[in-house]
Enzyme design. Sequence first.
Site, PDB file in Angstrom:
ATOM      1  N   ARG A 164       2.995  33.189  21.187  1.00 34.77           N
ATOM      2  CA  ARG A 164       2.833  31.912  21.938  1.00 34.77           C
ATOM      3  C   ARG A 164       1.682  32.036  23.259  1.00 34.77           C
ATOM      4  O   ARG A 164       2.228  31.632  24.210  1.00 34.77           O
ATOM      5  CB  ARG A 164       3.927  31.029  22.242  1.00 34.77           C
ATOM      6  CG  ARG A 164       5.031  30.685  21.146  1.00 34.77           C
ATOM      7  CD  ARG A 164       4.380  29.641  20.388  1.00 34.77           C
ATOM      8  NE  ARG A 164       5.450  29.137  19.450  1.00 34.77           N
ATOM      9  CZ  ARG A 164       5.568  29.784  18.213  1.00 34.77           C
ATOM     10  NH1 ARG A 164       4.771  30.752  17.815  1.00 34.77           N
ATOM     11  NH2 ARG A 164       6.586  29.406  17.442  1.00 34.77           N
ATOM     12  N   SER A 243       9.049  22.277  21.236  1.00 34.44           N
ATOM     13  CA  SER A 243       9.696  23.470  21.719  1.00 34.44           C
ATOM     14  C   SER A 243       9.614  23.602  23.315  1.00 34.44           C
ATOM     15  O   SER A 243       8.365  23.516  23.677  1.00 34.44           O
ATOM     16  CB  SER A 243       9.644  24.758  21.515  1.00 34.44           C
ATOM     17  OG  SER A 243      10.017  24.555  19.744  1.00 34.44           O
ATOM     18  N   GLU A 339       7.492  27.034  27.578  1.00 37.59           N
ATOM     19  CA  GLU A 339       6.240  26.964  26.689  1.00 37.59           C
ATOM     20  C   GLU A 339       5.268  25.905  26.795  1.00 37.59           C
ATOM     21  O   GLU A 339       4.156  26.105  26.916  1.00 37.59           O
ATOM     22  CB  GLU A 339       6.546  26.845  25.160  1.00 37.59           C
ATOM     23  CG  GLU A 339       5.517  26.920  24.131  1.00 37.59           C
ATOM     24  CD  GLU A 339       5.963  26.847  22.805  1.00 37.59           C
ATOM     25  OE1 GLU A 339       6.945  27.630  22.257  1.00 37.59           O
ATOM     26  OE2 GLU A 339       5.656  25.902  22.164  1.00 37.59           O
TER      27      GLU A 339
HETATM   28  P1  FAD Z   1      -2.781  19.742  24.695  1.00 38.30           P
HETATM   29  O1  FAD Z   1      -1.402  19.348  24.845  1.00 38.30           O
HETATM   30  O2  FAD Z   1      -3.964  18.612  24.719  1.00 38.30           O
HETATM   31  O3  FAD Z   1      -3.243  21.003  25.507  1.00 38.30           O
HETATM   32  C1  FAD Z   1      -2.416  22.170  25.461  1.00 38.30           C
HETATM   33  C2  FAD Z   1      -3.162  23.142  26.572  1.00 38.30           C
HETATM   34  O4  FAD Z   1      -4.426  23.601  26.001  1.00 38.30           O
HETATM   35  C3  FAD Z   1      -3.535  22.583  27.968  1.00 38.30           C
HETATM   36  O5  FAD Z   1      -3.485  23.348  28.957  1.00 38.30           O
HETATM   37  C4  FAD Z   1      -5.126  21.902  27.818  1.00 38.30           C
HETATM   38  O6  FAD Z   1      -5.423  21.942  29.044  1.00 38.30           O
HETATM   39  C5  FAD Z   1      -5.455  23.128  26.910  1.00 38.30           C
HETATM   40  N1  FAD Z   1      -6.577  22.695  26.052  1.00 38.30           N
HETATM   41  C6  FAD Z   1      -6.674  21.712  25.095  1.00 38.30           C
HETATM   42  N2  FAD Z   1      -7.584  21.863  24.476  1.00 38.30           N
HETATM   43  C7  FAD Z   1      -8.460  22.692  24.963  1.00 38.30           C
HETATM   44  C8  FAD Z   1      -9.800  22.952  24.729  1.00 38.30           C
HETATM   45  N3  FAD Z   1     -10.507  22.547  23.856  1.00 38.30           N
HETATM   46  N4  FAD Z   1     -10.600  24.101  25.448  1.00 38.30           N
HETATM   47  C9  FAD Z   1      -9.603  24.643  26.388  1.00 38.30           C
HETATM   48  N5  FAD Z   1      -8.323  24.403  26.713  1.00 38.30           N
HETATM   49  C10 FAD Z   1      -7.679  23.280  26.155  1.00 38.30           C
HETATM   50  N6  FAD Z   1       3.286  24.386  18.826  1.00 38.30           N
HETATM   51  C11 FAD Z   1       3.342  25.515  18.084  1.00 38.30           C
HETATM   52  O7  FAD Z   1       2.909  26.577  18.289  1.00 38.30           O
HETATM   53  N7  FAD Z   1       4.102  25.518  16.842  1.00 38.30           N
HETATM   54  C12 FAD Z   1       4.882  24.525  16.374  1.00 38.30           C
HETATM   55  O8  FAD Z   1       5.470  24.460  15.244  1.00 38.30           O
HETATM   56  C13 FAD Z   1       4.782  23.252  17.091  1.00 38.30           C
HETATM   57  N8  FAD Z   1       5.402  22.080  16.740  1.00 38.30           N
HETATM   58  C14 FAD Z   1       5.281  21.150  17.825  1.00 38.30           C
HETATM   59  C15 FAD Z   1       6.121  19.660  17.300  1.00 38.30           C
HETATM   60  C16 FAD Z   1       6.010  18.638  18.077  1.00 38.30           C
HETATM   61  C17 FAD Z   1       6.823  17.426  17.768  1.00 38.30           C
HETATM   62  C18 FAD Z   1       5.307  18.543  19.306  1.00 38.30           C
HETATM   63  C19 FAD Z   1       5.306  17.344  19.857  1.00 38.30           C
HETATM   64  C20 FAD Z   1       4.591  19.951  19.678  1.00 38.30           C
HETATM   65  C21 FAD Z   1       4.701  20.878  18.795  1.00 38.30           C
HETATM   66  N9  FAD Z   1       3.878  22.050  19.157  1.00 38.30           N
HETATM   67  C22 FAD Z   1       4.160  23.435  18.290  1.00 38.30           C
HETATM   68  C23 FAD Z   1       3.127  22.239  20.491  1.00 38.30           C
HETATM   69  C24 FAD Z   1       1.708  21.744  20.301  1.00 38.30           C
HETATM   70  O9  FAD Z   1       1.717  20.760  19.339  1.00 38.30           O
HETATM   71  C25 FAD Z   1       0.673  22.687  20.013  1.00 38.30           C
HETATM   72  O10 FAD Z   1       0.823  23.864  21.074  1.00 38.30           O
HETATM   73  C26 FAD Z   1      -0.510  22.275  19.797  1.00 38.30           C
HETATM   74  O11 FAD Z   1      -1.653  23.291  19.576  1.00 38.30           O
HETATM   75  C27 FAD Z   1      -0.990  21.564  21.217  1.00 38.30           C
HETATM   76  O12 FAD Z   1      -2.445  20.781  20.635  1.00 38.30           O
HETATM   77  P2  FAD Z   1      -2.888  19.711  21.883  1.00 38.30           P
HETATM   78  O13 FAD Z   1      -4.403  19.298  21.328  1.00 38.30           O
HETATM   79  O14 FAD Z   1      -1.804  18.512  21.720  1.00 38.30           O
HETATM   80  O15 FAD Z   1      -3.094  20.392  23.094  1.00 38.30           O
HETATM   81  P1  NAP Z   2      14.613  27.105  13.028  1.00 40.66           P
HETATM   82  O1  NAP Z   2      14.195  27.207  11.484  1.00 40.66           O
HETATM   83  O2  NAP Z   2      16.060  26.543  13.086  1.00 40.66           O
HETATM   84  O3  NAP Z   2      14.961  28.776  13.608  1.00 40.66           O
HETATM   85  C1  NAP Z   2      15.330  28.780  15.145  1.00 40.66           C
HETATM   86  C2  NAP Z   2      14.345  29.992  15.587  1.00 40.66           C
HETATM   87  O4  NAP Z   2      14.763  31.111  15.063  1.00 40.66           O
HETATM   88  C3  NAP Z   2      13.057  29.644  15.655  1.00 40.66           C
HETATM   89  O5  NAP Z   2      12.607  29.251  16.756  1.00 40.66           O
HETATM   90  C4  NAP Z   2      12.311  31.018  14.985  1.00 40.66           C
HETATM   91  O6  NAP Z   2      11.416  31.674  16.027  1.00 40.66           O
HETATM   92  C5  NAP Z   2      13.442  31.954  14.639  1.00 40.66           C
HETATM   93  N1  NAP Z   2      13.575  32.030  13.223  1.00 40.66           N
HETATM   94  C6  NAP Z   2      13.983  31.621  12.253  1.00 40.66           C
HETATM   95  N2  NAP Z   2      13.851  32.369  11.004  1.00 40.66           N
HETATM   96  C7  NAP Z   2      13.169  33.453  11.419  1.00 40.66           C
HETATM   97  C8  NAP Z   2      12.866  34.594  10.813  1.00 40.66           C
HETATM   98  N3  NAP Z   2      13.018  34.675   9.412  1.00 40.66           N
HETATM   99  N4  NAP Z   2      12.142  35.688  11.300  1.00 40.66           N
HETATM  100  C9  NAP Z   2      11.933  35.365  12.587  1.00 40.66           C
HETATM  101  N5  NAP Z   2      12.302  34.277  13.385  1.00 40.66           N
HETATM  102  C10 NAP Z   2      13.038  33.494  12.852  1.00 40.66           C
HETATM  103  O7  NAP Z   2      13.532  26.666  14.045  1.00 40.66           O
HETATM  104  P2  NAP Z   2      12.975  25.143  13.898  1.00 40.66           P
HETATM  105  O8  NAP Z   2      13.224  24.814  15.270  1.00 40.66           O
HETATM  106  O9  NAP Z   2      13.418  24.377  12.834  1.00 40.66           O
HETATM  107  O10 NAP Z   2      11.344  25.312  14.086  1.00 40.66           O
HETATM  108  C11 NAP Z   2      10.812  26.005  12.675  1.00 40.66           C
HETATM  109  C12 NAP Z   2       9.468  26.684  13.056  1.00 40.66           C
HETATM  110  O11 NAP Z   2       8.619  25.758  13.696  1.00 40.66           O
HETATM  111  C13 NAP Z   2       9.655  27.846  13.930  1.00 40.66           C
HETATM  112  O12 NAP Z   2       8.750  28.812  13.709  1.00 40.66           O
HETATM  113  C14 NAP Z   2       9.261  27.058  15.216  1.00 40.66           C
HETATM  114  O13 NAP Z   2       8.555  28.210  16.118  1.00 40.66           O
HETATM  115  C15 NAP Z   2       8.234  26.254  14.860  1.00 40.66           C
HETATM  116  N6  NAP Z   2       8.347  25.108  16.013  1.00 40.66           N
HETATM  117  C16 NAP Z   2       7.733  25.331  17.167  1.00 40.66           C
HETATM  118  C17 NAP Z   2       7.645  24.136  17.943  1.00 40.66           C
HETATM  119  C18 NAP Z   2       6.834  24.306  19.356  1.00 40.66           C
HETATM  120  O14 NAP Z   2       6.424  23.275  19.916  1.00 40.66           O
HETATM  121  N7  NAP Z   2       6.287  25.626  19.562  1.00 40.66           N
HETATM  122  C19 NAP Z   2       8.159  23.042  17.687  1.00 40.66           C
HETATM  123  C20 NAP Z   2       8.934  22.839  16.642  1.00 40.66           C
HETATM  124  C21 NAP Z   2       9.045  23.941  15.583  1.00 40.66           C
HETATM  125  P3  NAP Z   2       9.925  31.210  16.032  1.00 40.66           P
HETATM  126  O15 NAP Z   2      10.017  30.004  16.718  1.00 40.66           O
HETATM  127  O16 NAP Z   2       9.417  32.361  16.694  1.00 40.66           O
HETATM  128  O17 NAP Z   2       9.235  31.112  14.745  1.00 40.66           O
END
Ligand code: FAD
Ligand code: NAP
Length: 343
Positions: A164, A243, A339
């Site tokens: 991340r 998250s 994050e």
């Molecule tokens: P924004 O929120 O608009 O921006 C995020 C950051 O990036 C800010 O600092 C912004 O200034 C910068 N930025 C945006 N666009 C640009 C650009 N073109 N150039 C330079 N800087 C820029 N994330 C995960 O990694 N895994 C997940 O599974 C995941 N699940 C999610 C589930 C939900 C329900 C929600 C609400 C969020 C989740 N996220 C997850 C977080 C998020 O969706 C991601 O990080 C996504 O990539 C953000 O995209 P955005 O366009 O909304 O970014």
């Molecule tokens: P989950 O399946 O309940 O698992 C909980 C955590 O355990 C996750 O965060 C994941 O880490 C870790 N995990 C589970 N299985 C794993 C494996 N086999 N090896 C290594 N790590 C493992 O998680 P969840 O909340 O439902 O999310 C599912 C996936 O979607 C995850 O990968 C999570 O990162 C992603 N997600 C991200 C966001 C976001 O905003 N960043 C939001 C929703 C979901 P990791 O997070 O490192 O994968």
Amino acid sequence: MNIQQNISLKPFNTFGIDVAANAFAEVFSKQELQIALQYFNQHPQALLIIGGGSNMLFTQDFDGLVLKNSLRGIDIVKQDGDKVFIKVAAGENWHQFVLWCIEKNFAGVENLSLIPGCVGATPMQNIGAYGVELKDVFNELEAIEIATGISRTFCNEDCHFGYRESVFKKEFKDQFIITSVTFKLHNLNVSEQYIYHIDYGDIKAELAENSVFELNIKAVSDAVIKIRSSKLPDPKELGNSGSFFKNPVISKEQFALLLQSNPLIPSYNTSEGKTKVPAGWLIEQCGWKGKRVGNTGAHAKQALVLVNYGNAKGSEVKELAAAIQQSVKEKFGIEIEAEVNIY
Ligand code: FAD
Ligand code: NAP
């Protein structure tokens, strides 16, 4: 391009926080982006690029210019054996791009289905889910340097992708506007030799439930969509930014000590020889899961997701986040880091 003054950012962030931006413009082309940068250089102020606003928390009005990136376009730029290179403009919706890939039979992004936001933000934190990260399918990106207006190409190594993390959240924070990302995907139309990532979480169980006996990218995407929809709050119904915290990665020694007093603690080994502990579990153990504090709270199905029950102020969410961090620190001696980008 129209620069508007004093605009509410509520429709532009998935947390649904109502703050105002001094100036706001939506840019649909690189030319408009350059014009906006000229305006910015003539009126020096803070600058914020916004995509889908799904990874931000606003705690106050934004005293500066917000640029909504709406650059569009998806182009296949190269085919090389079973690899296909696709250049995608930064303002394209990520999930729609994933669906486009599935329709074309291009593999690699199916595990990243249903992540909100735009393509341009995906390298920012090297988005990841279900065992796949952006860096696994990333070829290069183009970005404009804000200070000079000059375009630069970044390859995978240049981005310093981590868990991340990327160079754009660290050394180059707020210095570049990403205008396009080029992905390197596996073309299943050329070769069906492809390794699916289904060992993570509940994917296998979901595939079995759906009676999928022959793997395909649509089935994996459908499984991911179903699992996510059953667990994560839809920002349209309940404001959130996914998250809120990263999963902490700790040393093997620290983990061994924790295990003595917490025999049920879940953990995963990392490639760097460390241990990742799910932050959601730590928060749940501290009693926060499903707990509501005023207009905000930790989601009942995933404590890692902080939510806005209606009219929460960003400062309330920030206070809740601090209280959660404090209790995790007291109970487990672990510092969990946000994050979400906080403004
Ligand atoms: P924004 O929120 O608009 O921006 C995020 C950051 O990036 C800010 O600092 C912004 O200034 C910068 N930025 C945006 N666009 C640009 C650009 N073109 N150039 C330079 N800087 C820029 N994330 C995960 O990694 N895994 C997940 O599974 C995941 N699940 C999610 C589930 C939900 C329900 C929600 C609400 C969020 C989740 N996220 C997850 C977080 C998020 O969706 C991601 O990080 C996504 O990539 C953000 O995209 P955005 O366009 O909304 O970014
Ligand atoms: P989950 O399946 O309940 O698992 C909980 C955590 O355990 C996750 O965060 C994941 O880490 C870790 N995990 C589970 N299985 C794993 C494996 N086999 N090896 C290594 N790590 C493992 O998680 P969840 O909340 O439902 O999310 C599912 C996936 O979607 C995850 O990968 C999570 O990162 C992603 N997600 C991200 C966001 C976001 O905003 N960043 C939001 C929703 C979901 P990791 O997070 O490192 O994968």
